[in-house]
Design a protein around this motif. Structure first.
Motif, PDB file in Angstrom:
ATOM      1  N   ARG A 268       0.832  -1.204   0.000  1.00  0.00           N
ATOM      2  CA  ARG A 268       0.000   0.000   0.000  1.00  0.00           C
ATOM      3  C   ARG A 268       0.866   1.253   0.000  1.00  0.00           C
ATOM      4  NH1 ARG A 268      -2.530   3.596   3.340  1.00  0.00           N
ATOM      5  NH2 ARG A 268      -4.489   4.358   2.498  1.00  0.00           N
ATOM      6  N   ASP A 269       1.952   1.247   0.772  1.00  0.00           N
ATOM      7  CA  ASP A 269       2.839   2.401   0.810  1.00  0.00           C
ATOM      8  C   ASP A 269       3.518   2.639  -0.531  1.00  0.00           C
ATOM      9  OD1 ASP A 269       2.258   3.158   3.354  1.00  0.00           O
ATOM     10  OD2 ASP A 269       4.166   2.617   4.251  1.00  0.00           O
ATOM     11  N   GLU A 270       3.771   1.576  -1.272  1.00  0.00           N
ATOM     12  CA  GLU A 270       4.350   1.734  -2.610  1.00  0.00           C
ATOM     13  C   GLU A 270       3.417   2.547  -3.502  1.00  0.00           C
ATOM     14  OE1 GLU A 270       5.165  -2.091  -4.211  1.00  0.00           O
ATOM     15  OE2 GLU A 270       6.799  -2.527  -2.832  1.00  0.00           O
ATOM     16  N   LYS A 271       2.122   2.304  -3.362  1.00  0.00           N
ATOM     17  CA  LYS A 271       1.144   2.993  -4.193  1.00  0.00           C
ATOM     18  C   LYS A 271       0.984   4.457  -3.796  1.00  0.00           C
ATOM     19  CE  LYS A 271      -1.460  -1.275  -4.910  1.00  0.00           C
ATOM     20  NZ  LYS A 271      -2.732  -2.009  -4.633  1.00  0.00           N
ATOM     21  N   THR A 272       1.122   4.746  -2.484  1.00  0.00           N
ATOM     22  CA  THR A 272       0.929   6.110  -2.001  1.00  0.00           C
ATOM     23  C   THR A 272       2.220   6.913  -1.974  1.00  0.00           C
ATOM     24  OG1 THR A 272       1.245   5.409   0.297  1.00  0.00           O
ATOM     25  CG2 THR A 272      -1.023   5.383  -0.564  1.00  0.00           C
ATOM     26  N   GLY A 273       3.367   6.228  -2.041  1.00  0.00           N
ATOM     27  CA  GLY A 273       4.651   6.926  -1.994  1.00  0.00           C
ATOM     28  C   GLY A 273       5.150   7.200  -0.599  1.00  0.00           C
ATOM     29  N   TYR A 274       4.438   6.675   0.425  1.00  0.00           N
ATOM     30  CA  TYR A 274       4.864   6.880   1.808  1.00  0.00           C
ATOM     31  C   TYR A 274       6.198   6.187   2.078  1.00  0.00           C
ATOM     32  CZ  TYR A 274       0.544   8.877   3.776  1.00  0.00           C
ATOM     33  OH  TYR A 274      -0.494   9.688   4.092  1.00  0.00           O
ATOM     34  N   GLY A 275       7.025   6.827   2.871  1.00  0.00           N
ATOM     35  CA  GLY A 275       8.223   6.191   3.410  1.00  0.00           C
ATOM     36  C   GLY A 275       9.294   5.847   2.400  1.00  0.00           C
ATOM     37  N   LYS A 276       9.275   6.455   1.225  1.00  0.00           N
ATOM     38  CA  LYS A 276      10.249   6.074   0.199  1.00  0.00           C
ATOM     39  C   LYS A 276      11.666   6.533   0.520  1.00  0.00           C
ATOM     40  CE  LYS A 276       9.057  10.132  -2.634  1.00  0.00           C
ATOM     41  NZ  LYS A 276       8.559  10.570  -3.946  1.00  0.00           N
ATOM     42  N   ASP A 277      11.815   7.511   1.421  1.00  0.00           N
ATOM     43  CA  ASP A 277      13.142   8.046   1.726  1.00  0.00           C
ATOM     44  C   ASP A 277      13.733   7.494   3.030  1.00  0.00           C
ATOM     45  OD1 ASP A 277      13.084   9.679  -0.554  1.00  0.00           O
ATOM     46  OD2 ASP A 277      11.965  11.231   0.521  1.00  0.00           O
ATOM     47  N   VAL A 278      13.117   6.461   3.608  1.00  0.00           N
ATOM     48  CA  VAL A 278      13.630   5.954   4.879  1.00  0.00           C
ATOM     49  C   VAL A 278      14.925   5.172   4.667  1.00  0.00           C
ATOM     50  CG1 VAL A 278      11.311   5.828   5.864  1.00  0.00           C
ATOM     51  CG2 VAL A 278      12.300   3.799   4.803  1.00  0.00           C
ATOM     52  N   ASP A 279      15.757   5.187   5.705  1.00  0.00           N
ATOM     53  CA  ASP A 279      17.021   4.451   5.654  1.00  0.00           C
ATOM     54  C   ASP A 279      16.855   3.008   6.113  1.00  0.00           C
ATOM     55  OD1 ASP A 279      18.846   6.627   4.871  1.00  0.00           O
ATOM     56  OD2 ASP A 279      18.247   7.509   6.801  1.00  0.00           O
ATOM     57  N   TYR A 280      16.022   2.812   7.161  1.00  0.00           N
ATOM     58  CA  TYR A 280      15.845   1.467   7.711  1.00  0.00           C
ATOM     59  C   TYR A 280      14.380   1.222   8.066  1.00  0.00           C
ATOM     60  CZ  TYR A 280      20.940   1.460   8.428  1.00  0.00           C
ATOM     61  OH  TYR A 280      22.287   1.522   8.253  1.00  0.00           O
ATOM     62  N   ILE A 281      13.987  -0.038   7.914  1.00  0.00           N
ATOM     63  CA  ILE A 281      12.700  -0.508   8.428  1.00  0.00           C
ATOM     64  C   ILE A 281      12.969  -1.206   9.754  1.00  0.00           C
ATOM     65  CG2 ILE A 281      10.634  -1.877   7.984  1.00  0.00           C
ATOM     66  CD1 ILE A 281      11.135   0.387   5.947  1.00  0.00           C
ATOM     67  N   CYS A 282      12.261  -0.818  10.786  1.00  0.00           N
ATOM     68  CA  CYS A 282      12.500  -1.358  12.127  1.00  0.00           C
ATOM     69  C   CYS A 282      11.173  -1.829  12.743  1.00  0.00           C
ATOM     70  CB  CYS A 282      13.115  -0.294  13.044  1.00  0.00           C
ATOM     71  SG  CYS A 282      14.500   0.613  12.323  1.00  0.00           S
ATOM     72  N   GLY A 283      11.273  -2.758  13.654  1.00  0.00           N
ATOM     73  CA  GLY A 283      10.094  -3.215  14.376  1.00  0.00           C
ATOM     74  C   GLY A 283      10.176  -2.816  15.827  1.00  0.00           C
ATOM     75  N   VAL A 284       9.029  -2.459  16.416  1.00  0.00           N
ATOM     76  CA  VAL A 284       8.989  -2.225  17.854  1.00  0.00           C
ATOM     77  C   VAL A 284       8.959  -3.604  18.511  1.00  0.00           C
ATOM     78  CG1 VAL A 284       7.697  -1.237  19.774  1.00  0.00           C
ATOM     79  CG2 VAL A 284       7.777  -0.035  17.577  1.00  0.00           C
ATOM     80  N   PRO A 285      10.025  -3.973  19.230  1.00  0.00           N
ATOM     81  CA  PRO A 285      10.101  -5.336  19.765  1.00  0.00           C
ATOM     82  C   PRO A 285       9.070  -5.562  20.869  1.00  0.00           C
ATOM     83  CG  PRO A 285      11.938  -3.994  20.575  1.00  0.00           C
ATOM     84  CD  PRO A 285      11.193  -3.148  19.587  1.00  0.00           C
ATOM     85  N   ASP A 286       8.550  -6.807  20.981  1.00  0.00           N
ATOM     86  CA  ASP A 286       8.977  -7.934  20.159  1.00  0.00           C
ATOM     87  C   ASP A 286       7.986  -8.213  19.016  1.00  0.00           C
ATOM     88  OD1 ASP A 286      11.339  -8.733  21.600  1.00  0.00           O
ATOM     89  OD2 ASP A 286      10.012  -9.433  23.200  1.00  0.00           O
ATOM     90  N   SER A 287       6.694  -8.045  19.279  1.00  0.00           N
ATOM     91  CA  SER A 287       5.694  -8.491  18.312  1.00  0.00           C
ATOM     92  C   SER A 287       5.627  -7.622  17.064  1.00  0.00           C
ATOM     93  CB  SER A 287       4.310  -8.574  18.974  1.00  0.00           C
ATOM     94  OG  SER A 287       4.012  -7.381  19.661  1.00  0.00           O
ATOM     95  N   GLY A 288       6.189  -6.409  17.100  1.00  0.00           N
ATOM     96  CA  GLY A 288       6.209  -5.585  15.896  1.00  0.00           C
ATOM     97  C   GLY A 288       7.282  -6.012  14.917  1.00  0.00           C
ATOM     98  N   THR A 289       8.282  -6.749  15.393  1.00  0.00           N
ATOM     99  CA  THR A 289       9.437  -7.094  14.568  1.00  0.00           C
ATOM    100  C   THR A 289       9.088  -7.914  13.327  1.00  0.00           C
ATOM    101  OG1 THR A 289      10.937  -6.913  16.450  1.00  0.00           O
ATOM    102  CG2 THR A 289      11.688  -8.219  14.573  1.00  0.00           C
ATOM    103  N   PRO A 290       8.323  -9.022  13.437  1.00  0.00           N
ATOM    104  CA  PRO A 290       8.028  -9.790  12.216  1.00  0.00           C
ATOM    105  C   PRO A 290       7.193  -9.011  11.207  1.00  0.00           C
ATOM    106  CG  PRO A 290       6.783 -10.633  14.090  1.00  0.00           C
ATOM    107  CD  PRO A 290       7.779  -9.680  14.636  1.00  0.00           C
ATOM    108  N   HIS A 291       6.285  -8.149  11.659  1.00  0.00           N
ATOM    109  CA  HIS A 291       5.547  -7.295  10.726  1.00  0.00           C
ATOM    110  C   HIS A 291       6.532  -6.419   9.956  1.00  0.00           C
ATOM    111  CE1 HIS A 291       1.641  -8.325  12.521  1.00  0.00           C
ATOM    112  NE2 HIS A 291       2.152  -8.084  13.717  1.00  0.00           N
ATOM    113  N   ALA A 292       7.540  -5.898  10.672  1.00  0.00           N
ATOM    114  CA  ALA A 292       8.540  -5.042  10.044  1.00  0.00           C
ATOM    115  C   ALA A 292       9.406  -5.824   9.055  1.00  0.00           C
ATOM    116  CB  ALA A 292       9.418  -4.393  11.115  1.00  0.00           C
ATOM    117  N   ILE A 293       9.737  -7.061   9.377  1.00  0.00           N
ATOM    118  CA  ILE A 293      10.519  -7.892   8.457  1.00  0.00           C
ATOM    119  C   ILE A 293       9.746  -8.096   7.157  1.00  0.00           C
ATOM    120  CG2 ILE A 293      11.456 -10.213   8.085  1.00  0.00           C
ATOM    121  CD1 ILE A 293      12.138 -10.270  11.071  1.00  0.00           C
ATOM    122  N   GLY A 294       8.466  -8.380   7.276  1.00  0.00           N
ATOM    123  CA  GLY A 294       7.636  -8.526   6.080  1.00  0.00           C
ATOM    124  C   GLY A 294       7.598  -7.255   5.259  1.00  0.00           C
ATOM    125  N   TYR A 295       7.497  -6.117   5.953  1.00  0.00           N
ATOM    126  CA  TYR A 295       7.490  -4.819   5.274  1.00  0.00           C
ATOM    127  C   TYR A 295       8.812  -4.603   4.542  1.00  0.00           C
ATOM    128  CZ  TYR A 295       6.536   0.181   4.609  1.00  0.00           C
ATOM    129  OH  TYR A 295       6.304   1.422   4.065  1.00  0.00           O
TER     130      TYR A 295
END
Length: 474
Positions: A268-295
């Motif tokens: 969805r972010d690819e379509k909207t252009g959100y977050g295209k300039d970020v350096d890293y994708i990170c997860g809020v540990p612990d349960s946010g981490t796998p969602h972030a890996i998928g992202y």
């Protein structure tokens, strides 16, 4: 919330029950208990507080205290359990996982109809496990009693009972919001909330109870006493947050769902252009981490752990009594990796945004450590309703929920008549909600997974999932 594990075998089962119960420690932080049965001593029980010490520490002497060829264990966020009950059905140990919203009505009804009494806690409150046990004795059989309890309770009731013949009765709540799984090995059977708990110990899954189904478990058999109902409303948060990554519910692994969920958000972010300039994708540990890996996998942006939770001495179960100290402990756990934070544009994925307090502290922490920009994605839709079926997102007021507060701030009470629009990122109200929270939390950008996105990630029919906290649909 809470978790449970039970075993019926042909030899002593305390070791399996101990480790199986311990594997449910992520589901509760306040109380834990175990009950066992053997022919010499009958039913035995131990309960301990685990608020400041983990289950293993408090129960490390259990092998000298209890023994049996059948046993059950429970981790609870609220009430002490299992309870030992002596009734017209004989003696039994009982565990209850769920919520009783009409407890006072049921207590009054029981007292007036039976003339009985309860062991009251501070303030006159009644342990809901005792209420469940008392209600089921109002019928002519324990199975009819379980069905009666589940029909009268407004909320959720999964019940595990260790009987004085050594068998276990397992009853999944009537619409299957919580899982009940049965495994088997060469010595007997087990019953569990989490599938990985028994798989790790060499059991093979043989049955996942359906909604409202009741079974009797012995070392040699699993006998169906009540057939499952047709309606299922399984809690979607089991995959998004509650469930341990290695477990599987209804054929869907938790970790795999979270990867898929992150990928859908990235699409969805690819379509909207959100977050295209970020350096890293990170997860809020612990349960946010796998969602972030998928992202990160989908967006082709590098995944990084910009900060690590220090847990060897700050365990999840350590909960100081004062709010000021709780806040300090939360901050003490977070250790930054300066090279991954300073002057970096970071996109964090969290499992959810409930009250907004914890995520605000995380964002402040990142800026304090030199982050240039912080973007945030919630792996589920805005939480609009306090859960009335389990203990997640339960609050004294729904105005504690960050999304509701933002709506009232934007439009007053009238805005609460348009919750569907505020949840939808494509509507003007939905865009305003995200802009408002973004400003309040000092984020560069903020978005939520859509309801359709979560359901797609789980891969189960929408009609079989409970999504009440997001859309208010029962």
């Amino acid at each position: 919330m809470g978790g449970f594990f039970g075993v019926v075998g042909k030899c002593d089962v305390m070791s399996d029950t101990f480790f199986g119960t311990d594997y449910h420690s992520h589901l509760g932080t306040r109380r834990a208990g175990m009950a066992a049965y053997n022919k010499t001593d009958g039913l035995q029980r131990k309960i301990h507080s685990i608020q400041n010490s983990p289950f293993r520490t408090k129960f490390d002497n259990i092998f000298n205290e209890l023994s049996g060829t059948s046993a059950i264990g429970c981790i609870s966020d609220v009430e002490p359990q299992p309870l030992l009950i002596r009734s017209k059905f004989g003696s039994f140990a009982i565990c209850f996982i769920g919520v009783i919203n009409n407890a006072e009505v049921l207590i009054d009804r029981y007292l007036h109809e039976t003339g009985g009494h309860f062991d009251a806690m501070t303030g006159g409150k009644v342990n809901p496990v005792e209420l469940v046990a008392s209600m089921l004795t109002m019928k002519d059989s324990i199975v009819e009693g379980i069905k009666f309890v589940q029909s009268e309770i407004e909320g959720t009731a999964t019940i595990i009972i260790l009987q004085d013949d050594g068998s276990i009765l397992a009853a999944r709540d009537k619409v299957g919001r919580l899982p009940v799984l049965v495994g088997r090995n060469d010595s007997g059977h087990c019953v569990s909330f989490e599938s990985f708990a028994y798989e790790k110990m060499g059991y093979v899954g043989v049955k996942e109870l359906g909604p409202g189904e009741i079974v009797k478990i012995t070392a040699d058999s699993v006998e169906q006493l009540v057939a499952p109902g047709k309606e299922m409303k399984m809690c979607s948060f089991l995959w998004s947050y509650y469930g341990y990554p290695t477990t599987t519910y209804e054929g869907v692994n938790v970790e795999v769902m979270r990867y898929r969920n992150g990928e859908i958000m990235a699409e969805r972010d690819e379509k909207t252009g959100y977050g295209k300039d970020v350096d890293y994708i990170c997860g809020v540990p612990d349960s946010g981490t796998p969602h972030a890996i998928g992202y990160a996998n989908r967006s082709h942006k590098p995944f990084a752990r910009a900060f690590i939770k220090y847990t060897p001495t700050w365990a999840r179960s350590f909960t100081p009594s004062r709010q000021q100290e709780r806040n300090r402990v939360a901050k003490m756990k977070m250790i930054p990796v300066p090279e991954l934070v300073k002057d970096k544009n970071l996109l964090f994925v969290d499992d959810s945004i409930v009250r907004g307090t914890q995520i605000r502290e995380t964002i402040d922490f990142l800026y304090e450590n030199g982050a240039k920009e912080v973007h945030m994605r919630s792996a589920c839709p805005p939480i609009m309703y306090s859960c009335k079926y389990l203990n997640f997102s339960r609050a004294t007021s729904e105005m504690e929920l960050a999304a509701r507060r933002a709506i009232v701030k934007l439009e007053g009470e009238e805005g609460l008549n348009h919750i569907d629009e505020y949840s939808d990122p494509e509507t003007e109200r939905g865009k305003n909600l995200r802009r408002s929270l973004c400003k309040e939390l000092k984020l560069k950008s903020l978005d939520f997974q859509t309801l359709d996105g979560v359901i797609k990630a789980i891969g189960i029919d929408k009609c079989k999932l409970c999504t009440y906290c997001w859309n208010g649909e029962e």
